[in-house]
Design an enzyme around this catalytic site. Structure first.
Site, PDB file in Angstrom:
ATOM      1  N   GLY A   1       0.688  -1.127   0.024  1.00 51.74           N
ATOM      2  CA  GLY A   1       0.084   0.071   0.212  1.00 51.74           C
ATOM      3  C   GLY A   1       0.837   1.225   0.051  1.00 51.74           C
ATOM      4  O   GLY A   1       1.660   1.453  -0.775  1.00 51.74           O
TER       5      GLY A   1
ATOM      6  N   LYS B   1      10.075   5.447  18.385  1.00 52.94           N
ATOM      7  CA  LYS B   1       9.228   5.657  17.581  1.00 52.94           C
ATOM      8  C   LYS B   1       7.692   5.532  17.885  1.00 52.94           C
ATOM      9  O   LYS B   1       6.800   6.085  17.811  1.00 52.94           O
ATOM     10  CB  LYS B   1       9.105   4.644  16.042  1.00 52.94           C
ATOM     11  CG  LYS B   1       8.089   4.718  15.232  1.00 52.94           C
ATOM     12  CD  LYS B   1       8.340   5.308  14.134  1.00 52.94           C
ATOM     13  CE  LYS B   1       6.955   5.890  13.340  1.00 52.94           C
ATOM     14  NZ  LYS B   1       6.627   5.035  12.382  1.00 52.94           N
TER      15      LYS B   1
ATOM     16  N   ASN C   1       4.284  -0.928  12.208  1.00 55.39           N
ATOM     17  CA  ASN C   1       4.513   0.025  13.265  1.00 55.39           C
ATOM     18  C   ASN C   1       3.923  -0.969  14.747  1.00 55.39           C
ATOM     19  O   ASN C   1       3.480  -1.937  14.684  1.00 55.39           O
ATOM     20  CB  ASN C   1       3.769   1.082  13.273  1.00 55.39           C
ATOM     21  CG  ASN C   1       4.391   2.272  12.812  1.00 55.39           C
ATOM     22  OD1 ASN C   1       5.537   2.248  12.676  1.00 55.39           O
ATOM     23  ND2 ASN C   1       3.443   3.383  12.345  1.00 55.39           N
TER      24      ASN C   1
ATOM     25  N   ILE D   1       3.512   2.429   2.194  1.00 52.22           N
ATOM     26  CA  ILE D   1       5.012   2.121   2.575  1.00 52.22           C
ATOM     27  C   ILE D   1       5.503   1.168   1.728  1.00 52.22           C
ATOM     28  O   ILE D   1       6.392   1.483   1.190  1.00 52.22           O
ATOM     29  CB  ILE D   1       4.961   1.694   4.133  1.00 52.22           C
ATOM     30  CG1 ILE D   1       4.567   2.925   5.126  1.00 52.22           C
ATOM     31  CG2 ILE D   1       6.377   1.262   4.519  1.00 52.22           C
ATOM     32  CD1 ILE D   1       5.629   4.140   4.902  1.00 52.22           C
TER      33      ILE D   1
ATOM     34  N   SER E   1      -1.840   8.628  11.807  1.00 51.45           N
ATOM     35  CA  SER E   1      -2.263   7.911  10.809  1.00 51.45           C
ATOM     36  C   SER E   1      -3.848   7.214  11.476  1.00 51.45           C
ATOM     37  O   SER E   1      -4.628   6.684  10.708  1.00 51.45           O
ATOM     38  CB  SER E   1      -1.360   6.643  10.331  1.00 51.45           C
ATOM     39  OG  SER E   1      -0.901   6.041  11.694  1.00 51.45           O
TER      40      SER E   1
HETATM   41  N1  LIG Z   1       1.520   5.259   5.813  1.00 48.97           N
HETATM   42  C1  LIG Z   1       2.583   5.847   6.656  1.00 48.97           C
HETATM   43  O1  LIG Z   1       2.885   6.908   6.356  1.00 48.97           O
HETATM   44  C2  LIG Z   1       3.308   4.975   7.491  1.00 48.97           C
HETATM   45  C3  LIG Z   1       2.977   3.637   8.072  1.00 48.97           C
HETATM   46  N2  LIG Z   1       3.679   2.902   8.994  1.00 48.97           N
HETATM   47  C4  LIG Z   1       3.113   1.657   9.110  1.00 48.97           C
HETATM   48  O2  LIG Z   1       3.525   0.744   7.954  1.00 48.97           O
HETATM   49  C5  LIG Z   1       2.748  -0.319   7.895  1.00 48.97           C
HETATM   50  C6  LIG Z   1       1.897  -0.382   6.597  1.00 48.97           C
HETATM   51  O3  LIG Z   1       0.947   0.890   6.548  1.00 48.97           O
HETATM   52  P1  LIG Z   1       0.596   1.622   5.407  1.00 48.97           P
HETATM   53  O4  LIG Z   1       1.465   1.360   4.101  1.00 48.97           O
HETATM   54  O5  LIG Z   1       0.122   2.892   5.543  1.00 48.97           O
HETATM   55  O6  LIG Z   1      -0.803   0.643   5.062  1.00 48.97           O
HETATM   56  P2  LIG Z   1      -1.799   0.598   3.849  1.00 48.97           P
HETATM   57  O7  LIG Z   1      -2.922  -0.002   4.375  1.00 48.97           O
HETATM   58  O8  LIG Z   1      -1.514   1.592   2.812  1.00 48.97           O
HETATM   59  O9  LIG Z   1      -0.928  -0.772   3.088  1.00 48.97           O
HETATM   60  C7  LIG Z   1      -1.218  -2.063   3.341  1.00 48.97           C
HETATM   61  C8  LIG Z   1      -1.737  -2.701   1.965  1.00 48.97           C
HETATM   62  O10 LIG Z   1      -1.966  -4.164   2.120  1.00 48.97           O
HETATM   63  C9  LIG Z   1      -3.066  -4.697   1.536  1.00 48.97           C
HETATM   64  N3  LIG Z   1      -3.558  -5.829   2.040  1.00 48.97           N
HETATM   65  C10 LIG Z   1      -3.937  -6.150   3.419  1.00 48.97           C
HETATM   66  N4  LIG Z   1      -4.324  -7.367   3.406  1.00 48.97           N
HETATM   67  C11 LIG Z   1      -4.086  -7.950   2.068  1.00 48.97           C
HETATM   68  C12 LIG Z   1      -4.114  -9.233   1.689  1.00 48.97           C
HETATM   69  N5  LIG Z   1      -4.413 -10.336   2.503  1.00 48.97           N
HETATM   70  N6  LIG Z   1      -3.559  -9.500   0.536  1.00 48.97           N
HETATM   71  C13 LIG Z   1      -2.855  -8.567  -0.117  1.00 48.97           C
HETATM   72  N7  LIG Z   1      -2.788  -7.184   0.165  1.00 48.97           N
HETATM   73  C14 LIG Z   1      -3.459  -7.022   1.169  1.00 48.97           C
HETATM   74  C15 LIG Z   1      -4.124  -3.225   1.768  1.00 48.97           C
HETATM   75  O11 LIG Z   1      -5.220  -3.341   0.959  1.00 48.97           O
HETATM   76  P3  LIG Z   1      -6.612  -2.824   1.298  1.00 48.97           P
HETATM   77  O12 LIG Z   1      -6.227  -1.414   1.099  1.00 48.97           O
HETATM   78  O13 LIG Z   1      -7.307  -3.383   0.338  1.00 48.97           O
HETATM   79  O14 LIG Z   1      -6.752  -3.199   2.762  1.00 48.97           O
HETATM   80  C16 LIG Z   1      -3.073  -2.248   1.411  1.00 48.97           C
HETATM   81  O15 LIG Z   1      -2.893  -2.040   0.156  1.00 48.97           O
HETATM   82  C17 LIG Z   1       1.570  -0.045   9.239  1.00 48.97           C
HETATM   83  O16 LIG Z   1       2.044  -0.787  10.320  1.00 48.97           O
HETATM   84  C18 LIG Z   1       1.863   1.635   9.502  1.00 48.97           C
HETATM   85  O17 LIG Z   1       1.536   1.762  10.837  1.00 48.97           O
HETATM   86  C19 LIG Z   1       4.753   3.612   9.403  1.00 48.97           C
HETATM   87  C20 LIG Z   1       5.337   4.996   9.126  1.00 48.97           C
HETATM   88  C21 LIG Z   1       4.533   5.653   8.136  1.00 48.97           C
HETATM   89  C1  LIG Z   2       2.266  10.366  14.829  1.00 49.29           C
HETATM   90  C2  LIG Z   2       3.423   9.752  13.798  1.00 49.29           C
HETATM   91  C3  LIG Z   2       3.993  10.818  13.102  1.00 49.29           C
HETATM   92  C4  LIG Z   2       4.540   9.367  14.859  1.00 49.29           C
HETATM   93  O1  LIG Z   2       5.172   9.922  15.871  1.00 49.29           O
HETATM   94  C5  LIG Z   2       2.890   8.585  13.250  1.00 49.29           C
HETATM   95  O2  LIG Z   2       3.835   7.880  12.825  1.00 49.29           O
HETATM   96  C6  LIG Z   2       1.745   8.345  12.666  1.00 49.29           C
HETATM   97  O3  LIG Z   2       0.939   9.181  11.986  1.00 49.29           O
HETATM   98  O4  LIG Z   2       1.283   7.238  12.763  1.00 49.29           O
END
Ligand SMILES: NC(=O)C1=CN([C@@H]2O[C@H](COP(=O)(O)OP(=O)(O)OC[C@H]3O[C@@H](n4cnc5c(N)ncnc54)[C@H](OP(=O)(O)O)[C@@H]3O)[C@@H](O)[C@H]2O)C=CC1
Ligand SMILES: CC(C)(CO)C(=O)C(=O)O
Length: 326
Positions: free
Chosen positions: A9, A204, A102, A11, A273
């Protein structure tokens, strides 16, 4: 080196696009309209420096992709346990699993060399699905710093940051950690191999534990909740409780809570988030970010009154929105 990003997704899409641009042998597991768009039009990455579109190998079926050298898991924390069986086709004898999620990682008590060695955490790994399904020896820790968003299917917007700190549970500078670090650096990312990844996880986590639920409960941005005297005090007390737990587990914090809160305020008008998830009707990472610290409080016999209070409030908020504990 074959790398698969599971849950590409925001990240995972950012990392996948950077790796693909650099010519790495990378594949993505995604689903739904986002997968369809990436397959049909490539993966578009919007960065401050401009926009690029890369063709990527993407599937919703791990069996299409076969065994990998590295599987980088970038799912939301609550999605991982149920997906473990579907990841098995990616796992060969020497596959490393990188946990880019996270919160408190499920492998936290692997190779700590201390009394709690092997303790499993029910909040992040219910029933030991990951511990049993991956095996903790495969794990390389990762702290994810970039911020990114999927702004429409197939399109990832990078917001800031490019560091993915890596670290072995036992702190060693292993060949597998160094090799992945080189591949990420070749893609223009920062990927230091850290000897004490748990210290970095806690710094973090301090922010995610406190800022995320407070922002979701109050609908306020980081600059506001970190400077309002009342919410600042709640965040500070949560962090101090977490610090007591972490220090009992041998963690050394390189900064103090006030500096961490100032760091949050300096980020500006960011909607955390968890607030974004609540607003957009997506399941909330409450167990991994808050419940897990309460669980560690129990494990270390540390009272967590402020964390418990905020957890009750955000859990009920999540339940009434149908985004938690359903
Ligand atoms: N985004 C950010 O800025 C930050 C995120 N993080 C951490 O990184 C991690 C990922 O976050 P993020 O990238 O935002 O999450 P997203 O929801 O954007 O990405 C996860 C992806 O996985 C897909 N998915 C879920 N289940 C399945 C499956 N069974 N098969 C295939 N694909 C699947 C989701 O699809 P669907 O949308 O259909 O559910 C989605 O596209 C989290 O722990 C978050 O807290 C850390 C720092 C910053
Ligand atoms: C709040 C922050 C910026 C971390 O401190 C973050 O990682 C989030 O929005 O999930």
């Amino acid at each position: 080196m074959k790398i698969c990003i599971f849950g590409a997704g925001a990240i995972g899409g950012y990392m996948g696009a950077k790796l693909a641009q650099a010519g790495a042998d990378v594949s993505l597991v995604a689903r739904g309209p986002h997968l369809k768009a990436m397959r049909e039009n490539g993966l578009r990455l919007i960065e401050e420096s401009g926009e690029t579109t890369v063709n990527v190998t993407a599937s919703d079926n791990a069996a299409d992709l076969g065994p990998q050298d590295y599987v980088i898991v970038t799912l939301k924390a609550h999605s991982v346990p149920a997906v473990v069986p579907h990841m098995q086709p990616l796992i060969g004898e020497d596959t490393t699993i990188v946990s880019g999620v996270n919160g408190v990682p499920w492998w936290y008590f692997h190779k700590t060399g201390e009394d709690l060695e092997g303790t499993r955490l029910e909040t992040v790994d219910p029933g030991g699905a990951q511990w049993d399904g991956f095996g903790p020896d495969r794990v390389l820790g990762c702290v994810v710093y970039p911020a990114a968003e999927v702004i429409e299917p197939g399109v990832v917007k990078h917001i800031e940051g490019n560091r993915f700190s890596l670290g072995e549970p036992d702190g060693s500078k292993s060949e597998r950690a160094v090799a992945l670090s080189k591949a990420l650096m070749a893609a223009g990312l920062k990927a230091p191999v850290r000897p004490k990844i748990r210290d970095e996880i806690w710094v973090k986590l301090w922010g995610n534990l406190s800022f995320n639920p407070i922002s979701a409960l109050t609908h306020s941005t980081l600059d506001v909740l970190c400077t309002d005297p009342g919410t600042r005090e709640v965040a500070r007390n949560m962090m101090l409780e977490a610090q007591t737990i972490a220090e009992k587990l041998g963690v050394k914090f390189p900064i103090d809570v006030d500096r961490r809160i100032q760091g949050g305020a300096d980020v500006g008008a960011h909607r955390t988030s968890m607030l974004q998830d609540l607003d957009q009707g997506r399941p909330m990472e409450i167990d991994a970010l808050v419940g897990s610290v309460k669980e560690l409080g129990r494990v270390t016999q540390t009272p967590t009154p402020t964390i418990d209070t905020v957890l009750s409030l955000i859990a009920l908020r999540g339940k009434t929105a149908g985004l938690y504990g359903t």
